[in-house]
Scaffold this motif. Sequence first.
Motif, mmCIF file in Angstrom:
data_model
loop_
_atom_site.group_PDB
_atom_site.id
_atom_site.type_symbol
_atom_site.label_atom_id
_atom_site.label_comp_id
_atom_site.label_asym_id
_atom_site.label_seq_id
_atom_site.Cartn_x
_atom_site.Cartn_y
_atom_site.Cartn_z
ATOM 1 N N TYR A 114 1.169 -1.101 -0.704
ATOM 2 C CA TYR A 114 0.187 -0.055 0.620
ATOM 3 C C TYR A 114 0.920 1.003 0.301
ATOM 4 C CZ TYR A 114 -4.037 2.807 1.226
ATOM 5 O OH TYR A 114 -5.148 3.795 1.069
ATOM 6 N N CYS A 115 0.173 1.913 -0.518
ATOM 7 C CA CYS A 115 1.433 3.206 -1.089
ATOM 8 C C CYS A 115 1.416 3.912 0.252
ATOM 9 C CB CYS A 115 0.767 5.029 -1.605
ATOM 10 S SG CYS A 115 -0.213 5.270 -0.529
ATOM 11 N N PRO A 116 3.060 4.947 0.562
ATOM 12 C CA PRO A 116 3.838 5.340 1.997
ATOM 13 C C PRO A 116 3.136 6.094 1.906
ATOM 14 C CG PRO A 116 5.283 4.804 0.130
ATOM 15 C CD PRO A 116 4.046 4.749 -0.244
ATOM 16 N N PRO A 117 2.871 6.580 4.045
ATOM 17 C CA PRO A 117 2.093 7.445 3.383
ATOM 18 C C PRO A 117 3.301 9.008 3.491
ATOM 19 C CG PRO A 117 3.659 7.083 5.936
ATOM 20 C CD PRO A 117 3.264 6.627 5.037
ATOM 21 N N ASN A 118 3.068 9.264 2.100
ATOM 22 C CA ASN A 118 3.191 10.375 1.888
ATOM 23 C C ASN A 118 2.410 12.199 0.941
ATOM 24 O OD1 ASN A 118 2.706 9.486 -0.928
ATOM 25 N ND2 ASN A 118 5.072 9.396 -1.734
ATOM 26 N N PRO A 119 1.809 12.119 1.831
ATOM 27 C CA PRO A 119 1.687 12.450 3.696
ATOM 28 C C PRO A 119 0.340 10.836 3.735
ATOM 29 C CG PRO A 119 0.268 14.233 2.791
ATOM 30 C CD PRO A 119 1.149 13.739 1.504
ATOM 31 N N LEU A 120 -0.547 10.889 2.389
ATOM 32 C CA LEU A 120 -1.306 9.651 2.809
ATOM 33 C C LEU A 120 -1.241 8.329 2.730
ATOM 34 C CD1 LEU A 120 -4.145 11.757 1.019
ATOM 35 C CD2 LEU A 120 -3.681 11.714 3.978
ATOM 36 N N GLY A 121 -1.373 7.537 3.158
ATOM 37 C CA GLY A 121 -1.156 6.022 2.843
ATOM 38 C C GLY A 121 -0.524 5.450 4.428
ATOM 39 N N TYR A 122 -0.337 4.178 4.301
ATOM 40 C CA TYR A 122 0.126 3.255 5.417
ATOM 41 C C TYR A 122 1.368 3.521 5.511
ATOM 42 C CZ TYR A 122 2.283 -0.696 7.282
ATOM 43 O OH TYR A 122 2.200 -1.324 8.999
ATOM 44 N N GLY A 123 1.624 3.489 7.156
ATOM 45 C CA GLY A 123 3.229 4.127 7.518
ATOM 46 C C GLY A 123 2.970 2.657 9.332
ATOM 47 N N SER A 124 4.270 3.011 8.979
ATOM 48 C CA SER A 124 4.904 2.172 10.529
ATOM 49 C C SER A 124 6.048 3.115 10.773
ATOM 50 C CB SER A 124 4.911 1.288 10.142
ATOM 51 O OG SER A 124 5.516 0.537 9.421
#
Length: 327
Positions: free
Chosen positions: A85-95
């Motif tokens: 899933y797309c990384p949070p740049n700024p939206l998406g999945y992040g950990s």
Amino acid sequence: MVMSELKNISLAKSCNTNSDKNHFTGIPVIDLLRPWDAKNLIVKACQDYGFFKVINHGVSPWLVAELENEAIGFFNMSPSEKNKYCPPNPLGYGSNKIGPNGDIGWIEYLLLASNNFPTNSKTLSLLVKNYVEEVRKLGCEILELMADGLKIEPRSVLSRMLSDEKADTVFRLNHYPPDLDPILDSEGRGRNRIGFGEHTDPHLISIARSNTTSGFQICLADGTWVAVPPDESSFFVNVDDLLQVLTNGRFRSVKHRVVANRLKSRVSMIYFGGPPLMEKISPLDSLMEHGEESLYNEFTWFEYKSCMYKSRLSQDRLSLFLKPSQT
Ligand SMILES: C=C1C[C@]23C[C@@]1(O)CC[C@H]2[C@@]12CC[C@H](O)[C@@](C)(C(=O)O1)[C@H]2[C@@H]3C(=O)O
Ligand SMILES: O=C(O)CCC(=O)C(=O)O
Ligand SMILES: [Fe+2]
């Protein structure tokens, strides 16, 4: 999420990081079935704490439970599935990483926006869309009660910004895994890791719902951190930065953080209500008393957001917009 990389996630500076200790009993409770009391209690809560809990809110418990289940389903996928899933740049999945400027936490999350909240699952996207719509209406009702309590007109002076079709909404699902292996401090005591570091929310209001796991804390006006007892059937409302400006500092944008729980997962879902990007933000004329000066220089939400993405989580972004006479 690679938890071994998270060994160094900071401990809170004050000693009260144990998520179950010192539950604060003074959180204002607003009963929306008592609007005649609610308007004055909300104003007092926003002045004293910038934070309150709402009961009898009318949001469907079925929808809340379905969305939570679907979110848990998402977070239960393998790390490789989630990382597709797309990384949070700024939206998406992040950990682990929060925002673009080096903040880290014991957390994984999905950050969504726009009208159809795209995710990897149609069901999840649809549930988010329906949930956000219900919570947005709740947000409008709360902002109208604030206007009533502040005795300003029209009563839609704040809520119109959330009802606008260009309103800038963000929705966030957070998962804080149990912190089974807490760090030992210099005296050998186990200390919980920080899940989400201290900050204020930049929007107008944030409306949060979490499961029964504790960990959320707010900072009182005297600088003391207190733990908020969880309540899965209620919503918790934060005053955000823009509301502090619109009320010329009468309402406090509440500083808050999340401490990871040793034993249980915490799942939270947060609606951030913001105005259209080009909305000009300055204290409301109808609120200002004769001769009262604005504490802040006028800015657009777009300008504030741009500045927010350049800043660390704990930075006091509002101070950058204070008039020189206030610094
Ligand atoms: C470190 C950051 C994460 C954040 C953007 C920022 O640069 C500063 C504000 C952060 C915050 C806090 C409230 C919300 O969770 C959030 C979505 C927001 O609007 O501002 C986050 C941002 C983020 O996680 O991208
Ligand atoms: O997870 C929570 O309850 C709060 C997280 C938070 O403060 C945020 O996402 O801005
Ligand atoms: Fe927050």
